[in-house]
Design an enzyme around this catalytic site. Structure first.
Site, PDB file in Angstrom:
ATOM      1  N   LYS A 148      36.160  40.277  19.761  1.00 27.22           N
ATOM      2  CA  LYS A 148      35.841  41.100  20.937  1.00 27.22           C
ATOM      3  C   LYS A 148      34.362  41.426  20.909  1.00 27.22           C
ATOM      4  CE  LYS A 148      38.106  42.991  24.435  1.00 27.22           C
ATOM      5  NZ  LYS A 148      39.354  42.554  25.086  1.00 27.22           N
TER       6      LYS A 148
HETATM    7  P1  NAD Z   1      38.126  46.325  35.384  1.00 28.78           P
HETATM    8  O1  NAD Z   1      36.736  46.668  35.050  1.00 28.78           O
HETATM    9  O2  NAD Z   1      38.386  45.248  36.368  1.00 28.78           O
HETATM   10  O3  NAD Z   1      38.913  47.637  35.867  1.00 28.78           O
HETATM   11  C1  NAD Z   1      38.984  48.819  35.139  1.00 28.78           C
HETATM   12  C2  NAD Z   1      39.561  49.869  36.069  1.00 28.78           C
HETATM   13  O4  NAD Z   1      39.839  51.064  35.347  1.00 28.78           O
HETATM   14  C3  NAD Z   1      38.625  50.270  37.202  1.00 28.78           C
HETATM   15  O5  NAD Z   1      39.382  50.438  38.389  1.00 28.78           O
HETATM   16  C4  NAD Z   1      38.084  51.630  36.738  1.00 28.78           C
HETATM   17  O6  NAD Z   1      37.701  52.449  37.830  1.00 28.78           O
HETATM   18  C5  NAD Z   1      39.314  52.164  36.058  1.00 28.78           C
HETATM   19  N1  NAD Z   1      39.060  53.242  35.117  1.00 28.78           N
HETATM   20  C6  NAD Z   1      38.063  53.391  34.235  1.00 28.78           C
HETATM   21  N2  NAD Z   1      38.237  54.541  33.565  1.00 28.78           N
HETATM   22  C7  NAD Z   1      39.370  55.099  34.035  1.00 28.78           C
HETATM   23  C8  NAD Z   1      40.072  56.284  33.742  1.00 28.78           C
HETATM   24  N3  NAD Z   1      39.672  57.144  32.813  1.00 28.78           N
HETATM   25  N4  NAD Z   1      41.201  56.529  34.424  1.00 28.78           N
HETATM   26  C9  NAD Z   1      41.641  55.678  35.362  1.00 28.78           C
HETATM   27  N5  NAD Z   1      41.022  54.570  35.686  1.00 28.78           N
HETATM   28  C10 NAD Z   1      39.889  54.281  35.020  1.00 28.78           C
HETATM   29  O7  NAD Z   1      38.845  46.011  33.986  1.00 28.78           O
HETATM   30  P2  NAD Z   1      40.170  45.184  33.711  1.00 28.78           P
HETATM   31  O8  NAD Z   1      39.769  43.825  33.321  1.00 28.78           O
HETATM   32  O9  NAD Z   1      41.159  45.432  34.791  1.00 28.78           O
HETATM   33  O10 NAD Z   1      40.646  45.908  32.369  1.00 28.78           O
HETATM   34  C11 NAD Z   1      41.507  47.043  32.363  1.00 28.78           C
HETATM   35  C12 NAD Z   1      42.259  47.077  31.063  1.00 28.78           C
HETATM   36  O11 NAD Z   1      42.980  45.857  30.910  1.00 28.78           O
HETATM   37  C13 NAD Z   1      41.381  47.191  29.814  1.00 28.78           C
HETATM   38  O12 NAD Z   1      42.058  47.936  28.830  1.00 28.78           O
HETATM   39  C14 NAD Z   1      41.250  45.748  29.365  1.00 28.78           C
HETATM   40  O13 NAD Z   1      40.926  45.642  27.995  1.00 28.78           O
HETATM   41  C15 NAD Z   1      42.644  45.269  29.683  1.00 28.78           C
HETATM   42  N6  NAD Z   1      42.761  43.814  29.765  1.00 28.78           N
HETATM   43  C16 NAD Z   1      42.072  43.099  30.681  1.00 28.78           C
HETATM   44  C17 NAD Z   1      42.222  41.705  30.699  1.00 28.78           C
HETATM   45  C18 NAD Z   1      41.535  40.843  31.719  1.00 28.78           C
HETATM   46  O14 NAD Z   1      41.797  39.631  31.718  1.00 28.78           O
HETATM   47  N7  NAD Z   1      40.731  41.370  32.599  1.00 28.78           N
HETATM   48  C19 NAD Z   1      43.063  41.076  29.775  1.00 28.78           C
HETATM   49  C20 NAD Z   1      43.771  41.849  28.876  1.00 28.78           C
HETATM   50  C21 NAD Z   1      43.607  43.221  28.868  1.00 28.78           C
END
Ligand code: NAD
Length: 421
Positions: free
Chosen positions: A111
């Site tokens: 990561k």
């Molecule tokens: P992203 O940047 O697209 O979205 C993150 C979202 O979370 C945004 O809408 C932001 O406003 C919101 N956010 C931030 N802080 C917050 C809070 N305190 N309360 C509520 N909402 C909040 O990111 P993403 O890619 O959707 O990632 C979100 C989660 O999913 C993370 O934990 C990431 O590690 C996990 N994840 C993402 C992927 C991927 O392929 N994108 C894969 C596996 C896991």
């Protein structure tokens, strides 16, 4: 408008180690392997300069951690966030090791992250930061060594810059060095939706197991980015009613269901989900506690804690986010008979389609979206079924079952390879 703290002061690395210890104990894991797996293999920190638009030079701090390489090259996203820390990156890298093992794809865990609020940067500054950071971590990355991907606040455009930077240094085009790229650069069909799609495949299986009728189910989603907003759309496609969603600025609630397509447009226009007509503005903690059947945390770590776990009404929790639940909260949820689809299983769709993308890049191939989704479904359903079988056999919580499956696979690979030299 309610603004919630982005992360609670709970150390994600301590949480990750605690979760691992629990599984290691249950597996009666060899002491030596336990010691190795409790720590990351490599931790890299850099402080790198970027020319800002006003002519000044700013120095940013970034990290790349490789937790374990026993089953293959390191795989894991890069996060841009003001709260990134080495401990957070270490935890996320360890979770990647388990995630790849749960779904049985041939990767270890890695990561990366940069301490930055990308919303404060111009497009040119963001590109300069991305290209320089990737140059710094080139001592570790490569298509056979460590393959980054998107995470919070990193996009297909940023992946394109990473790929271009690496390729310029190599002197030829190397699409397999990052995944989550735009389709025009060797990205995979279905990668953008893959995390959410994998989550929903798991939810469908869990709902069947629990006897929840998805067409009558109410869903709440915390976080409205790539994982959260697409999961909300896909749950609507399953016939469920999404009653609450939130982003970093706060949440909205309508017990009769939200029109998710309209909420997406609203957020595009206003930069927040709040103020959406016909819904009540609520805080982020309230989004977790609303009356619903299925809760999908899809934001950041440490959202479900000992403080609020007891207030969760949902029967099924599907962790699209990484590390949203603390170990203390897990105990409460388990006692309250909540069914957990743990992060290392629930959001593994993203890395699975990243793996498909890498395979396509290495083979100079391109699969249709239908092929991608079919292969994804097969892998997710198999991983879910295997985890559920362990949970039922051992009468344990689904997270512990997923960890037992994953840690055993990694330990087996390490045992077969032996300790060098
Ligand atoms: P992203 O940047 O697209 O979205 C993150 C979202 O979370 C945004 O809408 C932001 O406003 C919101 N956010 C931030 N802080 C917050 C809070 N305190 N309360 C509520 N909402 C909040 O990111 P993403 O890619 O959707 O990632 C979100 C989660 O999913 C993370 O934990 C990431 O590690 C996990 N994840 C993402 C992927 C991927 O392929 N994108 C894969 C596996 C896991």
């Amino acid at each position: 408008m309610t603004t919630e703290p982005v992360t609670a002061p709970i150390n994600a690395w301590a949480v990750a180690q605690q979760q691992f210890d629990l599984a290691a104990e249950r597996l009666h894991l060899d002491e030596g392997i336990r010691r190795v797996l409790r720590e990351p293999r490599r931790e890299f920190t850099c402080h790198f300069p970027v020319h800002m638009d006003d002519g000044s030079v700013r120095v940013f701090t970034g990290y790349r951690v490789q937790h374990n390489l026993g089953r293959g090259p390191a795989k894991g996203g890069i996060r841009y966030h003001q709260d990134v820390s080495i401990d957070e990156v270490k935890a996320l890298a360890m979770w990647m090791t388990w995630k790849c093992a749960v779904v049985g794809i041939p990767y270890g865990g890695g990561k990366g992250g940069v301490i930055v609020d990308p919303k404060q940067l111009s497009m040119r500054e963001l590109e300069a930061l991305s290209r320089r950071f990737f140059t710094e971590i080139e001592v570790l990355v490569g298509p056979e060594r460590d393959i980054p991907a998107p995470d919070v606040n990193t996009t297909p455009q940023i992946m394109a810059w990473f790929m271009d930077t690496y390729s310029m240094h190599a002197g030829y085009t190397v699409p397999g060095v990052v995944t989550g790229k735009p389709i025009s650069l060797g990205g995979s069909e279905g990668r953008n939706e893959a995390t959410a799609r994998g989550t929903v495949y798991c939810v469908v299986e869990a709902a069947r197991h629990l006897g929840i009728e998805l067409k009558k189910a109410k869903v709440s989603v915390q976080g409205f980015g790539n994982a959260g907003s697409i999961a909300a759309q896909l749950m609507v496609a399953e016939g469920s009613s999404v009653v609450a969603v939130s982003d970093s600025t706060g949440g909205i609630h309508n017990p009769n269901g939200l029109d998710i397509a309209k909420v997406i447009n609203w957020k595009k226009e206003h930069g927040t989900v709040q103020g959406f007509p016909g819904a009540k503005d609520i805080s982020n903690p309230e989004v977790l506690e609303v009356e619903c059947d299925i809760l999908i945390p899809a934001a950041l770590e440490n959202q479900i804690t000992a403080k609020n776990a007891g207030n969760i009404k949902a029967r099924l929790i599907a962790e699209a986010a990484n590390g949203p639940t603390t170990p203390e909260a897990d105990e409460i949820l388990w006692k309250n008979s909540k069914f957990m689809i743990p992060d290392i299983l629930c959001n593994a769709g993203g890395v699975t389609v990243s793996y498909f993308e890498w395979v396509q890049d290495l083979n100079r191939d391109h699969w249709s979206e239908q092929v991608v989704n079919e292969k994804l479904k097969e892998i997710m359903v198999k991983a879910f079924t295997e985890t559920l079988a362990i949970a039922r056999r051992e009468q344990i919580y689904m997270r512990t079952a997923a960890y037992m499956l994953a840690v055993q696979r990694v330990a087996d690979a390490m045992t077969m390879r032996g300790l060098y030299p």
